[in-house]
Motif scaffolding. Sequence first.
Motif, mmCIF file in Angstrom:
data_model
loop_
_atom_site.group_PDB
_atom_site.id
_atom_site.type_symbol
_atom_site.label_atom_id
_atom_site.label_comp_id
_atom_site.label_asym_id
_atom_site.label_seq_id
_atom_site.Cartn_x
_atom_site.Cartn_y
_atom_site.Cartn_z
ATOM 1 N N PHE A 98 0.831 -1.193 0.000
ATOM 2 C CA PHE A 98 0.000 0.000 0.000
ATOM 3 C C PHE A 98 0.867 1.244 0.000
ATOM 4 O O PHE A 98 2.071 1.194 0.276
ATOM 5 C CB PHE A 98 -0.962 0.008 1.200
ATOM 6 C CG PHE A 98 -0.287 0.058 2.554
ATOM 7 C CD1 PHE A 98 -0.057 1.262 3.206
ATOM 8 C CD2 PHE A 98 0.106 -1.118 3.182
ATOM 9 C CE1 PHE A 98 0.551 1.307 4.461
ATOM 10 C CE2 PHE A 98 0.721 -1.097 4.430
ATOM 11 C CZ PHE A 98 0.942 0.122 5.074
ATOM 12 N N SER A 99 0.252 2.362 -0.334
ATOM 13 C CA SER A 99 0.922 3.655 -0.289
ATOM 14 C C SER A 99 0.565 4.336 1.026
ATOM 15 O O SER A 99 -0.615 4.363 1.408
ATOM 16 C CB SER A 99 0.476 4.525 -1.467
ATOM 17 O OG SER A 99 0.932 5.852 -1.324
ATOM 18 N N ASN A 157 6.418 12.064 3.475
ATOM 19 C CA ASN A 157 5.595 11.846 2.279
ATOM 20 C C ASN A 157 5.445 10.356 1.992
ATOM 21 O O ASN A 157 6.185 9.520 2.499
ATOM 22 C CB ASN A 157 6.186 12.586 1.076
ATOM 23 C CG ASN A 157 7.669 12.379 0.934
ATOM 24 O OD1 ASN A 157 8.384 12.167 1.906
ATOM 25 N ND2 ASN A 157 8.151 12.432 -0.289
ATOM 26 N N ALA A 158 4.473 10.027 1.129
ATOM 27 C CA ALA A 158 4.036 8.645 0.957
ATOM 28 C C ALA A 158 5.063 7.803 0.212
ATOM 29 O O ALA A 158 5.570 8.198 -0.846
ATOM 30 C CB ALA A 158 2.700 8.610 0.222
ATOM 31 N N GLY A 159 5.328 6.627 0.751
ATOM 32 C CA GLY A 159 6.144 5.614 0.091
ATOM 33 C C GLY A 159 5.338 4.337 -0.043
ATOM 34 O O GLY A 159 4.129 4.308 0.185
ATOM 35 N N ARG A 203 6.218 -2.918 7.229
ATOM 36 C CA ARG A 203 7.572 -2.423 6.944
ATOM 37 C C ARG A 203 7.550 -1.599 5.664
ATOM 38 O O ARG A 203 6.740 -1.844 4.770
ATOM 39 C CB ARG A 203 8.588 -3.547 6.839
ATOM 40 C CG ARG A 203 8.432 -4.516 5.659
ATOM 41 C CD ARG A 203 7.515 -5.665 5.962
ATOM 42 N NE ARG A 203 7.562 -6.719 4.965
ATOM 43 C CZ ARG A 203 6.642 -7.678 4.871
ATOM 44 N NH1 ARG A 203 5.593 -7.700 5.691
ATOM 45 N NH2 ARG A 203 6.759 -8.638 3.966
ATOM 46 N N GLN A 204 8.450 -0.628 5.612
ATOM 47 C CA GLN A 204 8.547 0.231 4.428
ATOM 48 C C GLN A 204 9.432 -0.424 3.382
ATOM 49 O O GLN A 204 10.525 -0.890 3.682
ATOM 50 C CB GLN A 204 9.105 1.598 4.803
ATOM 51 C CG GLN A 204 9.009 2.611 3.658
ATOM 52 C CD GLN A 204 9.339 4.030 4.108
ATOM 53 O OE1 GLN A 204 10.405 4.284 4.636
ATOM 54 N NE2 GLN A 204 8.409 4.951 3.897
ATOM 55 N N ASP A 241 7.911 14.382 -3.756
ATOM 56 C CA ASP A 241 7.516 13.171 -4.475
ATOM 57 C C ASP A 241 6.647 12.272 -3.601
ATOM 58 O O ASP A 241 6.806 12.223 -2.376
ATOM 59 C CB ASP A 241 8.748 12.382 -4.928
ATOM 60 C CG ASP A 241 9.601 13.147 -5.930
ATOM 61 O OD1 ASP A 241 9.062 14.049 -6.591
ATOM 62 O OD2 ASP A 241 10.808 12.838 -6.034
ATOM 63 N N PHE A 242 5.746 11.549 -4.257
ATOM 64 C CA PHE A 242 4.908 10.549 -3.604
ATOM 65 C C PHE A 242 4.959 9.262 -4.428
ATOM 66 O O PHE A 242 4.993 9.306 -5.647
ATOM 67 C CB PHE A 242 3.448 11.019 -3.511
ATOM 68 C CG PHE A 242 3.199 12.090 -2.478
ATOM 69 C CD1 PHE A 242 2.576 11.777 -1.275
ATOM 70 C CD2 PHE A 242 3.580 13.403 -2.702
ATOM 71 C CE1 PHE A 242 2.342 12.752 -0.324
ATOM 72 C CE2 PHE A 242 3.356 14.385 -1.756
ATOM 73 C CZ PHE A 242 2.729 14.061 -0.567
#
Length: 440
Positions: free
Chosen positions: A190-191, A197-199, A211-212, A221-222
């Motif tokens: 998922f974002s 900002n979104a990763g 976990r990212q 940036d997204f």
Amino acid sequence: MSLSNEQDRLSQYIDRLNQTGRINIDKADDQAWTEMLDTVHLIKLSNIIDMPTPDFEEKGIQVIKKEVEKTRKKVVEIKTLKKRTWKKHFLPVVAASLVALSVCLPTFFPNQKAKAEQIRVVKEQQLVSLGVSKVNFPTMLSDGKSVGFEKDEKIFIWNQSNQSFKQFPLNSFQYMRNPAWSPDEKTIAFSGYQTKNAGIWLMEQDGSHVRQLAAPGSPDDFYDHPTWSPDGKKLAFAKQSYQLNDSDGVTQTSEEIWLMDIGAGKLRKITDGSEPSWSPDGKNIAYTKTRIKGESIQKEVWIIKTDGSNPKKLTDGMEPKWSPNGQFLTFARNTTTNEKVGTEKAQIVVTYREILALHVESKSESQLTKSKLNERELNNLISSSKSATNNLPVNVVMSGEYSDWQPSWSKDGKSIVFVRDTNEEKGNHFNLMKIDLKYE
């Protein structure tokens, strides 16, 4: 053994073949059974099964004869084929058994290609009403009864059997969208973001082990819209860049499609665009490309090879999703009509957002949902225009009675789920919808 028992036995074998993908011939207790299994594997390898028709048995016999000759060289590991001759009386038995086993062969061989270019909707139904908050990215899971989606910055699963909702406990996220279930449905990408900002993030199917996976290097940036490769080893996603301005806060400056190898952590850009969808054979990415023409914004559906080569436009639209057999793309499209009212200079521009399907090779389109004019709202505008025409703007823009978006296929390709907005300002107007399909 009776024909009924043979059919049950063959059905169980085909189910096991689809689950494991292995092509080892079982040890057989009779010659006819061994020959039947050989035929099943040859049909599986041929990949050209027609949808059942009245003359399916005769066609099946002809296909088997051709594929025996064409495919024999490709299956050298099946040594028994070299020693066996095909008996005339056996082919009709196999074809008849397959007909009796299946009204629709893709149930047994879900990756086989049906020779159909059009799709017709045979049933449309509302699954559940989801209130006034926008719902995004519905996905029908493999049980055929559960639908995952995003709403209110949270990920949910709704179960049709007991009408229950499961919410993932991810309270540390300020933003989380675009849930995408892995092919085996054990992992959800998922974002989202917690403080920055979104990763792209991953979590297990029960919401654990969050976990990212990838984070943008710039605060402008997204990362958005993750989609899995068929083997579950890679992700495609959209990289969106923004900059501040003085008029309305931010302006989007670019949209790009990137691929990531999950194990190696390597990223690479393949093209400009958004809303990627990975083809079932792993060779292509469908995506949305935005073109700005003057003050208008045009959305287009494109495909490209995963190495970044051979980009081509397919049609106008957005939010493409591949069918499980790879033959079709479903997508949403905005269309407009003009209704003149009052004087000839005044008109009402009506926008309809509807869902279609495209046969990728022939470019044949099938309309799957169709909105309609909101007669009450239109009549109110016409009445006000007649009483005070001079006060009516030259163009008044209104939406159709409802808008449909973000279609997603069921695993068997027989249905599509999507979101419907009834375009009301009050009341429960966001709904999960489902359409059942027939291929023609």
